[in-house]
Design an enzyme around this catalytic site. Sequence first.
Site, PDB file in Angstrom:
ATOM      1  N   HIS A 177      57.977  34.887  54.443  1.00  0.00           N
ATOM      2  CA  HIS A 177      58.813  35.975  54.963  1.00  0.00           C
ATOM      3  C   HIS A 177      59.164  35.586  56.388  1.00  0.00           C
ATOM      4  O   HIS A 177      58.287  35.169  57.129  1.00  0.00           O
ATOM      5  CB  HIS A 177      58.056  37.301  55.057  1.00  0.00           C
ATOM      6  CG  HIS A 177      57.373  37.724  53.812  1.00  0.00           C
ATOM      7  ND1 HIS A 177      57.806  38.788  53.070  1.00  0.00           N
ATOM      8  CD2 HIS A 177      56.268  37.259  53.190  1.00  0.00           C
ATOM      9  CE1 HIS A 177      56.996  38.967  52.042  1.00  0.00           C
ATOM     10  NE2 HIS A 177      56.042  38.048  52.085  1.00  0.00           N
ATOM     11  N   ASP A 224      66.431  39.688  57.617  1.00  0.00           N
ATOM     12  CA  ASP A 224      65.320  39.277  56.770  1.00  0.00           C
ATOM     13  C   ASP A 224      65.651  37.999  56.016  1.00  0.00           C
ATOM     14  O   ASP A 224      66.818  37.664  55.810  1.00  0.00           O
ATOM     15  CB  ASP A 224      65.040  40.399  55.765  1.00  0.00           C
ATOM     16  CG  ASP A 224      63.584  40.429  55.352  1.00  0.00           C
ATOM     17  OD1 ASP A 224      62.818  39.543  55.785  1.00  0.00           O
ATOM     18  OD2 ASP A 224      63.211  41.346  54.593  1.00  0.00           O
ATOM     19  N   ARG A 269      61.328  53.301  57.147  1.00  0.00           N
ATOM     20  CA  ARG A 269      59.881  53.490  57.255  1.00  0.00           C
ATOM     21  C   ARG A 269      59.663  54.791  58.001  1.00  0.00           C
ATOM     22  O   ARG A 269      60.077  54.924  59.150  1.00  0.00           O
ATOM     23  CB  ARG A 269      59.248  52.325  58.022  1.00  0.00           C
ATOM     24  CG  ARG A 269      59.495  51.009  57.317  1.00  0.00           C
ATOM     25  CD  ARG A 269      58.918  49.839  58.074  1.00  0.00           C
ATOM     26  NE  ARG A 269      59.292  48.593  57.412  1.00  0.00           N
ATOM     27  CZ  ARG A 269      59.010  47.379  57.865  1.00  0.00           C
ATOM     28  NH1 ARG A 269      58.334  47.250  58.982  1.00  0.00           N
ATOM     29  NH2 ARG A 269      59.394  46.313  57.206  1.00  0.00           N
ATOM     30  N   LYS A 316      50.208  33.703  59.699  1.00  0.00           N
ATOM     31  CA  LYS A 316      51.556  33.924  60.229  1.00  0.00           C
ATOM     32  C   LYS A 316      51.727  33.409  61.644  1.00  0.00           C
ATOM     33  O   LYS A 316      50.751  33.202  62.375  1.00  0.00           O
ATOM     34  CB  LYS A 316      51.900  35.410  60.178  1.00  0.00           C
ATOM     35  CG  LYS A 316      50.995  36.260  61.048  1.00  0.00           C
ATOM     36  CD  LYS A 316      51.502  37.692  61.159  1.00  0.00           C
ATOM     37  CE  LYS A 316      50.610  38.513  62.080  1.00  0.00           C
ATOM     38  NZ  LYS A 316      51.103  39.845  62.342  1.00  0.00           N
ATOM     39  N   CYS A 349      61.442  42.316  50.466  1.00  0.00           N
ATOM     40  CA  CYS A 349      60.888  41.209  49.682  1.00  0.00           C
ATOM     41  C   CYS A 349      60.855  41.456  48.173  1.00  0.00           C
ATOM     42  O   CYS A 349      61.243  40.570  47.406  1.00  0.00           O
ATOM     43  CB  CYS A 349      59.531  40.778  50.206  1.00  0.00           C
ATOM     44  SG  CYS A 349      58.605  42.016  51.101  1.00  0.00           S
ATOM     45  N   HIS A 379      63.691  35.238  52.873  1.00  0.00           N
ATOM     46  CA  HIS A 379      62.515  34.821  52.118  1.00  0.00           C
ATOM     47  C   HIS A 379      62.727  33.431  51.552  1.00  0.00           C
ATOM     48  O   HIS A 379      63.801  33.114  51.054  1.00  0.00           O
ATOM     49  CB  HIS A 379      62.212  35.823  51.006  1.00  0.00           C
ATOM     50  CG  HIS A 379      61.839  37.162  51.557  1.00  0.00           C
ATOM     51  ND1 HIS A 379      62.743  38.181  51.702  1.00  0.00           N
ATOM     52  CD2 HIS A 379      60.664  37.615  52.055  1.00  0.00           C
ATOM     53  CE1 HIS A 379      62.140  39.224  52.251  1.00  0.00           C
ATOM     54  NE2 HIS A 379      60.885  38.909  52.482  1.00  0.00           N
ATOM     55  N   GLN A 430      66.872  44.632  59.239  1.00  0.00           N
ATOM     56  CA  GLN A 430      66.193  43.386  59.566  1.00  0.00           C
ATOM     57  C   GLN A 430      67.101  42.200  59.246  1.00  0.00           C
ATOM     58  O   GLN A 430      67.846  42.231  58.274  1.00  0.00           O
ATOM     59  CB  GLN A 430      64.947  43.230  58.692  1.00  0.00           C
ATOM     60  CG  GLN A 430      63.888  44.279  58.930  1.00  0.00           C
ATOM     61  CD  GLN A 430      62.736  44.101  57.952  1.00  0.00           C
ATOM     62  OE1 GLN A 430      62.948  44.087  56.738  1.00  0.00           O
ATOM     63  NE2 GLN A 430      61.539  43.975  58.471  1.00  0.00           N
TER      64      GLN A 430
END
Length: 537
Positions: free
Chosen positions: A401, A271, A251, A355, A222, A273, A269
Amino acid sequence: MGMSNNSYRPLWLKGGLLYAKALKESGYSPVEVGLGERDFYVDVESETSITMSEAEKLIEKVRPEGNVDVRVNAEVSPSTEVPSHFKILNISVHHPDPNRQLVRIRGVAFSSEEQLKDYLSWLEKVSEIDHRILGEKLDLFSFHEESGPGLVLYHPKGQIIRNELMNFMREVNSSMGYNEVYTTHVYRSELWKISGHYDLYKDKMLIFNHEDDELGIKPMNCPAHILIYKSKSRSYKELPIKFSEFGHVYRWENKGELYGLLRVRGFVQDDGHVFLMEDQLEQEVKLLVSKTLDVLSMFGFSKDNVKIYLSTRPDESIGTDEQWEKATSSLENALKSLKQPYEVKEKDGAFYGPKLDFEIKDSLGRSWQLSTIQVDFNLPERFKLEYVDRDGEKRRPVMVHRAIFGSIDRFLAILLENFRGKMPTWLSPVQVRVIPIISEIQDYAMKVMQEFLKQGIRVDLDDSSETLSKRIKGSYDEGVPYIVIVGKREASESKVTLRGRNNVEIRGIPLESAVSEIKGEISRRDVNQTALERLRS
RNA sequence: GCCGCUGUAGCUCAGCCCGGUAGAGCGCUGGCCUCGUAAGCCAGUGGUCGCGGGUCCGAACCCCGCCGGCGGCUCCA
């Protein structure tokens, strides 16, 4: 035996309680009996461990009567039937706090020897569809001591599956108006200080010093997408702005938390945004929810097997009451207008916003959390994001996200287990294998292969000097969905014999029909072998 | 990270308890079989027994440390 063990759970619980009583009478201190997914467990307070043979010996002391004073952790009541056949599966130790040690004995209990035997062989079968075993057997990926735990290497066949998944997601993302970006893996710590990850997430980040800089490898994408947003001034006319990325993040999870592809230290991911105005939120979420459900259904996770959770404002949170109210009701309204059932998890939201989480149930009855849609008030604030509104005023956008697969790696593992290594044709590394019965058919076999190749189908040839049986078995073991067998008969008529999964075979199919039907199945991304079904009818 | 268990050929495993420097099946290589449907036959190949240290005349085997894997706890995409 079915894939669901639910019918045995009351019996197991009863067995666990009887076993706990036997433990107590032998001088141990059982404190809790509960149910796992595939067994019961008894927690025993003990300073030393208990060996397998000790635990097994106690089975003989189980008596059909009586009660024992322990905590019970189960959603069912114990059966009134009394199990007579026990098996201890596993013993482990844990510490609820530093001064206490609990030994957890896991086992199963049945009322007949046959049931027990059936169950044990089922368990064995289940262990064969563990994605870690399948990944090795199918030559998809590996882990190495030299590279480090939790860091996966994908082999050519594994990468084919990942690419297929990513190509599919690219189409999905672009159909929703996302623009794909690429962002680097390493950033100055400065960025992580602004985003707040440095304070909150530092121990899980890889941070290092080089020359005069302190740098960190990204655990999330992000902040990078935010920098792109910030690279120029944005108008309300542009919103919503949507960036997607197959972002490779690291991570540093604790070692004991690593688990095959389901929990790794470096993963990708799908991912994305979205930067938008608050009143665009509901519309956007609606789009995302329906797309997500579409995508999951493409893999055979129908609506009945998908659960959506809405997590609301926790006690510790940032943002105004009004913002939370608005965001939460946007999520809720989106679900309602799609007539989508959901469950509310009170106060389970992130500190930065509410979320939605999507949980699927796989073919073994296990639940996995995959997709997530998170509203975020925090990062726009921290990075002082702005857009110029209609009236010329600068306003702060909201961020969403989202990830549909969640992690490509994890999704791949779940698919592997769900399909027991027999992936849908579009995802199979080898989609068609041509097997000539005898070597004189070589020329025709090559021609058949070319026809598949021309259509972009992943095909190979097994002309090894093994028997037909052995080559067919080998193909099945590798999970190849279609086996094309050609012999003299087929060669003389420009036909093929097609073999699909589950020992289904059709003889005498014109070559062109086989090619076009299989091509159709692949391009529709069908879960089942529809080419076979169509050719059969 | 904590606790327990575990580590023998590319893979699955036997041998370890009771120390005398390794064995099977699959795979791989070669040969035979020219074969019509889920493991054909024969031969060969393959291991610093996870790494390091200790005990011992001698260690895969006993002891200690480390590393990896597994099962839990905690955490999560």
